[in-house]
Motif scaffolding. Structure first.
Motif, PDB file in Angstrom:
ATOM      1  N   GLU A 183      64.483  30.824  18.539  1.00  0.00           N
ATOM      2  CA  GLU A 183      63.204  30.894  19.230  1.00  0.00           C
ATOM      3  C   GLU A 183      62.595  29.502  19.384  1.00  0.00           C
ATOM      4  N   GLN A 184      62.698  28.686  18.319  1.00  0.00           N
ATOM      5  CA  GLN A 184      62.169  27.337  18.399  1.00  0.00           C
ATOM      6  C   GLN A 184      62.918  26.532  19.461  1.00  0.00           C
ATOM      7  N   SER A 185      64.247  26.696  19.469  1.00  0.00           N
ATOM      8  CA  SER A 185      65.044  25.985  20.463  1.00  0.00           C
ATOM      9  C   SER A 185      64.647  26.395  21.876  1.00  0.00           C
ATOM     10  N   LEU A 186      64.422  27.693  22.058  1.00  0.00           N
ATOM     11  CA  LEU A 186      64.023  28.177  23.380  1.00  0.00           C
ATOM     12  C   LEU A 186      62.644  27.635  23.752  1.00  0.00           C
ATOM     13  N   GLN A 187      61.714  27.606  22.788  1.00  0.00           N
ATOM     14  CA  GLN A 187      60.375  27.102  23.060  1.00  0.00           C
ATOM     15  C   GLN A 187      60.427  25.637  23.476  1.00  0.00           C
ATOM     16  N   GLU A 188      61.281  24.865  22.816  1.00  0.00           N
ATOM     17  CA  GLU A 188      61.397  23.445  23.158  1.00  0.00           C
ATOM     18  C   GLU A 188      61.904  23.280  24.585  1.00  0.00           C
ATOM     19  N   ARG A 232      60.384  40.445  20.295  1.00  0.00           N
ATOM     20  CA  ARG A 232      60.766  39.984  18.952  1.00  0.00           C
ATOM     21  C   ARG A 232      61.300  41.108  18.073  1.00  0.00           C
ATOM     22  N   GLU A 233      62.441  40.833  17.417  1.00  0.00           N
ATOM     23  CA  GLU A 233      63.025  41.711  16.393  1.00  0.00           C
ATOM     24  C   GLU A 233      63.457  40.847  15.223  1.00  0.00           C
ATOM     25  N   ASP A 234      63.938  41.494  14.161  1.00  0.00           N
ATOM     26  CA  ASP A 234      64.341  40.733  12.987  1.00  0.00           C
ATOM     27  C   ASP A 234      65.510  39.809  13.278  1.00  0.00           C
ATOM     28  N   ASP A 235      66.420  40.269  14.128  1.00  0.00           N
ATOM     29  CA  ASP A 235      67.597  39.472  14.471  1.00  0.00           C
ATOM     30  C   ASP A 235      67.260  38.578  15.660  1.00  0.00           C
ATOM     31  N   PRO A 236      67.384  37.237  15.496  1.00  0.00           N
ATOM     32  CA  PRO A 236      67.053  36.329  16.608  1.00  0.00           C
ATOM     33  C   PRO A 236      67.873  36.601  17.863  1.00  0.00           C
ATOM     34  N   GLY A 237      69.131  36.978  17.676  1.00  0.00           N
ATOM     35  CA  GLY A 237      69.960  37.267  18.847  1.00  0.00           C
ATOM     36  C   GLY A 237      69.443  38.465  19.616  1.00  0.00           C
ATOM     37  N   ALA A 238      69.021  39.491  18.899  1.00  0.00           N
ATOM     38  CA  ALA A 238      68.462  40.673  19.558  1.00  0.00           C
ATOM     39  C   ALA A 238      67.167  40.322  20.276  1.00  0.00           C
ATOM     40  N   THR A 239      66.370  39.407  19.682  1.00  0.00           N
ATOM     41  CA  THR A 239      65.127  38.965  20.334  1.00  0.00           C
ATOM     42  C   THR A 239      65.432  38.324  21.679  1.00  0.00           C
ATOM     43  N   LEU A 240      66.439  37.462  21.697  1.00  0.00           N
ATOM     44  CA  LEU A 240      66.811  36.808  22.958  1.00  0.00           C
ATOM     45  C   LEU A 240      67.335  37.816  23.972  1.00  0.00           C
ATOM     46  N   ASP A 241      68.116  38.771  23.501  1.00  0.00           N
ATOM     47  CA  ASP A 241      68.637  39.796  24.417  1.00  0.00           C
ATOM     48  C   ASP A 241      67.482  40.565  25.053  1.00  0.00           C
ATOM     49  N   ASN A 242      66.511  40.974  24.236  1.00  0.00           N
ATOM     50  CA  ASN A 242      65.357  41.718  24.762  1.00  0.00           C
ATOM     51  C   ASN A 242      64.559  40.868  25.757  1.00  0.00           C
ATOM     52  N   LEU A 243      64.416  39.574  25.415  1.00  0.00           N
ATOM     53  CA  LEU A 243      63.676  38.676  26.295  1.00  0.00           C
ATOM     54  C   LEU A 243      64.367  38.533  27.639  1.00  0.00           C
ATOM     55  N   MET A 244      65.679  38.415  27.622  1.00  0.00           N
ATOM     56  CA  MET A 244      66.410  38.262  28.889  1.00  0.00           C
ATOM     57  C   MET A 244      66.294  39.515  29.746  1.00  0.00           C
ATOM     58  N   PHE A 245      66.353  40.684  29.112  1.00  0.00           N
ATOM     59  CA  PHE A 245      66.162  41.922  29.873  1.00  0.00           C
ATOM     60  C   PHE A 245      64.770  41.951  30.496  1.00  0.00           C
ATOM     61  N   ALA A 246      63.766  41.535  29.718  1.00  0.00           N
ATOM     62  CA  ALA A 246      62.384  41.556  30.232  1.00  0.00           C
ATOM     63  C   ALA A 246      62.213  40.572  31.384  1.00  0.00           C
ATOM     64  N   LEU A 247      62.801  39.361  31.249  1.00  0.00           N
ATOM     65  CA  LEU A 247      62.716  38.368  32.326  1.00  0.00           C
ATOM     66  C   LEU A 247      63.432  38.845  33.575  1.00  0.00           C
ATOM     67  N   ASP A 248      64.573  39.507  33.367  1.00  0.00           N
ATOM     68  CA  ASP A 248      65.323  40.019  34.517  1.00  0.00           C
ATOM     69  C   ASP A 248      64.500  41.062  35.275  1.00  0.00           C
ATOM     70  N   ASP A 249      63.805  41.930  34.509  1.00  0.00           N
ATOM     71  CA  ASP A 249      62.941  42.926  35.163  1.00  0.00           C
ATOM     72  C   ASP A 249      61.758  42.259  35.865  1.00  0.00           C
ATOM     73  N   GLU A 308      69.307  32.312  28.587  1.00  0.00           N
ATOM     74  CA  GLU A 308      70.738  32.626  28.592  1.00  0.00           C
ATOM     75  C   GLU A 308      71.547  31.487  27.979  1.00  0.00           C
ATOM     76  N   SER A 309      71.129  30.255  28.220  1.00  0.00           N
ATOM     77  CA  SER A 309      71.843  29.102  27.664  1.00  0.00           C
ATOM     78  C   SER A 309      71.719  29.067  26.142  1.00  0.00           C
ATOM     79  N   VAL A 310      70.509  29.297  25.646  1.00  0.00           N
ATOM     80  CA  VAL A 310      70.317  29.311  24.192  1.00  0.00           C
ATOM     81  C   VAL A 310      71.112  30.438  23.562  1.00  0.00           C
ATOM     82  N   ARG A 311      71.061  31.620  24.229  1.00  0.00           N
ATOM     83  CA  ARG A 311      71.800  32.763  23.684  1.00  0.00           C
ATOM     84  C   ARG A 311      73.297  32.483  23.663  1.00  0.00           C
TER      85      ARG A 311
END
Length: 866
Positions: free
Chosen positions: A477-482, A510-527, A548-551
């Motif tokens: 998440e920090q990497s994505l924010q940067e 946001r979920e406990d698993d950072p990878g799942a958080t990114l997956d959810n975020l990408m789905f939301a951005l795609d929508d 997608e690059s961070v993921r």
């Protein structure tokens, strides 16, 4: 004390018989509950870190133990690639899939894997390699051509010489491998292709050993009992007299094994040897008692009075020899190997029980014999002595000659012993530590034959796993924010405020698993892209690209860098001959990439971008076996598995691979944040072997120290204590020195023998010194005491050595190498220990009599020399 024990036992003999019978019966009823375990993994405790890691790796990559079935054709010009052989292979594979306990979806065979080919650039075809058997040679040749293009199969499913094909059979439970192998053999028996078929693999070797181990002990233990009975009958010339120690030994074996099983312990390779160990050990003290009884008893004499005298003179050495033997076995509990701990503990219990029966059951039994039986036995022995043809008479003459030889040639003998010790020490430095469960069988055993044939043709049937893992996930998440901040600032400069919406999207995803958080975020951005205002569209697309690059970068083993490191490590291991072959995600990706791009060898490479790697992986998931992917990489792509094939399961060979990997990573450090670990049954065998060696060294040193202390306490003398352990020291050094000189590997049976032989070897010295000191106290003459010791005591020591040495000889007929090793080494140790004791101790005492028996003994020796 000895008289009291004997008197009590003989007076209440029926209580002694009844209690012995009850204990034996109750413990014997436990034996049908036996459970056999030959899994080498159980040589390590369940909490041992390497075992825990091995099991974690198996779970992480969905790995199973495998039976390896090979079909070999050395006669046909095309080897295995002919219609008949491939038809047999197809039928065999289909039959194996139907066996209960086989994981059919993971079975590897030409009949169960895909052939991947390019249809057009970017389009692949996944067809079964051999959906149906070839109808003619042309179709067989096509299969050969196809499999030779697939590096993951070539050298694994078919040999590079084209003479053999393999079927890798994953099984649910390794303890079922013998049954499954038997059912596979039944299928093979129906095939008439003229090929050779072989079944091997560590699981089937281990489980087969368990079956044959049980059969072997059912034969060896009774044979040992019969042999011991016949030897003792030869010495004592009386069936009723010899029956007593045999009953004692049987009661000891049954009670000890019943106790072990009743307490819920499984019978492992080590504990399976308990009967064959206890059978001769249990009668050792009895031989001294019977020897003393037959020497002292005369026709018409009071049997009970004679037995009281015998027990009085022997109860101390009987107790102390039992205690030293117990210490030798109990020291095995200091090892970190649970089956060895169980073996040592229960043999120790059995030795103590045998000692108790020797001092109680044996006098009670002899007291219960009719006087006429005792008189006939005495008359028979005396007659043979008078006629000079009895075993005892010949043994008596030999012992007397031995005593004279040892005292007359004391100094040359001691010099010879010192020289032998020097040679032994050199030999010990040459010992090689090595073991391999497959080598537990003789060379002509079908499993050893299969192992040799298949590892000659294939890259290797032994497996080990190198696992590379990201040790710590980056703060995604920090990497994505940067990366997002410059885009959000550009939007603000353009008059667009996206910050609050961006933060809300992150919060909702946001979920406990950072990878799942990114997956959810990408789905939301795609929508969001469907409804975003045109002015914001470019910014949201750019933010999606960054997510997608961070993921993608978080999926480390979906990056070219991660795959390149694995591929280079594999190439180095294979090119330098450290392993037969290896397979990993890098091989799968390169193969798929080749077919996606051109189908030519120059495109057998890792793509240049994570997207290219992802495309290859996604394409593979369209095959018939997409689940195979997860054998090589975890679903979060943070862990990757390199499957190593080794043509040898020897610990030394596995250690060389481990050392080679350490050298490679020393020169080519692991990527930042990546850690390496090991798994696989071959590696686990290496771990427990190394722990066993360290544990056995501790056990040996501890047992030696305790035995030395016991000798000092027993004889109330530091000098006599040291004297008692000298013969066993030389004996053990010689045995292991010879082992090093002849190239015999230091394996599990040999390691165990080092500690337990210490407790057995000192028994002879205890009897020699104790009886020598007693005779000196009575006569005051050093020479008379020596003459006495080389009478009945020396005969008893020799009888003991013969009985216990020959008692282990039935193991030499075993089909299982560990039993043969135990038989040879224990027989050698006991025989050599008796010889060294009967030569070394009188030589030392003759050289320095005053040191042990005072000035009077020195004067006596000086007078005899004048």
């Amino acid at each position: 004390m000895g008289r009291l024990i004997a008197r009590f036992s003989m007076k209440y003999r029926w209580w002694v018989f009844g209690l012995t019978a009850v204990i034996t019966l109750v413990m014997g009823l436990m034996i049908p509950r036996i459970s056999i375990d030959t899994d080498p993994e159980n040589m390590l405790s369940a909490e041992q870190p390497d075992r825990v890691e091995h099991n974690r790796i198996k779970d992480l990559f969905d790995l199973y133990d495998m039976i390896v079935v090979g079909i070999v054709n050395t006669d046909h010009p095309q080897g295995i690639f002919n219609p008949d052989s491939l038809t047999a292979l197809h039928r065999l594979s289909a039959g194996i899939e139907g066996i209960d306990g086989v994981i059919s979806r993971d079975m590897l065979s030409l009949a169960t894997v895909d052939n991947v080919e390019q249809v057009t650039p970017g389009t692949l075809s996944f067809d079964w390699m051999m959906d149906t058997p070839p109808a003619n040679q042309a179709e067989a040749d096509a299969i050969r051509k196809a499999v030779e293009r697939l590096p993951m199969f070539y050298g694994t499913l078919v040999s590079e010489d084209g003479r053999a094909a393999g079927v890798y059979v994953p099984i649910v439970d390794k303890n079922e491998s013998h049954r499954i192998a038997t059912e596979i053999q039944a299928i093979i028996d129906t095939l008439e292709s003229g090929d050779e078929f072989h079944i091997t693999g560590q699981p089937v070797a281990q489980d087969t050993f368990g079956v044959e181990m049980f059969q072997q002990m059912a034969i060896s233990a009774p044979l040992a009992g019969i042999l011991i009975f016949l030897i003792m009958l030869y010495f004592f010339r009386s069936v009723p007299l010899v029956v007593a120690p045999m009953l004692l030994a049987m009661a000891t074996v049954i009670s000890t094994m019943g106790l072990l099983i009743g307490l819920g312990y499984t019978v492992h390779i080590m504990s399976s040897m308990i009967p064959i160990f206890l059978m001769p050990i249990a009668v050792v003290a009895s031989i001294h008692v019977l020897s003393g009884f037959t020497d002292r008893c005369s026709a018409g004499a009071d049997t009970q009075a004679t037995m009281e005298e015998v027990i009085q003179s022997l109860y101390k050495p009987v107790i102390f020899t039992a205690l030293t033997t117990t210490v030798g076995f109990a020291s095995l509990m200091l090892t970190p190997i649970p089956p060895v701990q169980v073996f040592g503990a229960f043999v120790a219990v059995g030795v103590l029980f045998a000692m108790l029966l020797t001092l109680t059951f044996l006098p009670a039994f002899i007291a219960a014999l009719p006087q006429s039986t005792v008189d006939r036995m005495v008359a028979r022995v005396k007659k043979h002595e008078r006629e000079g043809k009895g075993a005892d008479c010949k043994l008596c003459e030999f012992m007397s000659a031995t005593g004279r030889f040892a005292t007359r040639h004391a100094r040359p003998l001691l010099v010879s012993f010192a020289a032998l010790l020097a040679v032994a020490v050199f030999g010990i430095t040459q010992i090689q530590i090595n073991d391999n469960p497959t080598r537990w069988f003789k060379q002509d055993h079908r499993i050893r034959v299969a192992d040799a044939v298949l590892n000659h043709h294939f890259a290797g049937t032994y497996e080990a796993y190198i696992v590379l893992e990201q040790s710590a996930a980056a703060d995604l998440e920090q990497s994505l924010q940067e990366r997002a901040q410059p885009l959000l600032e550009d939007a603000r400069e353009a008059g667009l405020s996206l910050d609050d919406q961006w933060q809300q999207l992150l919060e909702d995803a946001r979920e406990d698993d950072p990878g799942a958080t990114l997956d959810n975020l990408m789905f939301a951005l795609d929508d969001l892209l469907f409804d975003a205002p045109a002015a914001e569209l470019d910014y949201w697309e750019a933010l999606l690209d960054e997510a997608e690059s961070v993921r993608s970068e978080a999926l480390y083993f979906q990056t070219p860098d991660g795959l390149h490191y694995m591929a280079e490590l594999q190439a180095w291991l294979e090119d330098n001959g450290h392993v037969g072959k290896s397979n990993s995600l890098a091989d799968l990706v390169r193969t798929i990439n080749r077919e996606l791009v051109s189908g030519q060898d120059e495109d057998y490479r890792i793509p240049d971008s994570p997207a290219g790697v992802a495309q290859a992986i996604l394409s593979f998931q369209g095959s018939h076996r997409p689940h195979d992917l997860w054998h090589f990489v975890s679903q979060d792509y943070r862990s990757a598995n390199i499957w190593l094939q080794l043509p040898s399961g020897d610990n030394q060979d596995m250690q060389r691979v481990v050392d080679a990997v350490e050298r490679y990573t020393g020169k080519n450090p692991l990527p930042d944040g990546v850690e390496l670990s090991w798994g696989g049954s071959t590696y686990v065998n290496l771990v427990w072997q190394n722990e066993m060696v360290e544990g056995m060294l501790l056990a040996l040193l501890s047992a030696f120290a305790i035995v030395l202390l016991m000798m000092i306490v027993l004889f109330r003398s530091l000098l006599f204590g040291i004297l008692a352990v000298l013969p066993l020291t030389l004996t053990i050094a010689l045995i292991y020195g010879v082992m090093g000189l002849i190239g015999k590997s230091y394996d599990m049976p040999v390691a165990v023998l080092s500690s337990l032989s210490l407790g057995l070897s000192v028994d002879f010295a205890i009897h020699f010194i104790q009886r020598m000191r007693g005779a000196f106290d009575e006569t005051g003459s050093w020479q008379q005491a020596m003459d006495y010791v080389f009478g009945e005591p020396a005969r008893a020591i020799t009888r003991n050595a013969v009985v216990i040495s020959l008692g282990f000889l039935p193991l030499l007929a075993a089909a299982l190498v560990p039993y043969i090793t135990v038989g040879i080494f224990l027989a050698s140790i006991m025989a050599l220990s008796a010889i060294v004791t009967l030569l070394m101790l009188p030589a030392i005492l003759r050289t320095a009599p005053g040191l042990f028996f005072g000035q009077q003994a020195r004067q006596e020796v000086n007078a005899s020399e004048q």
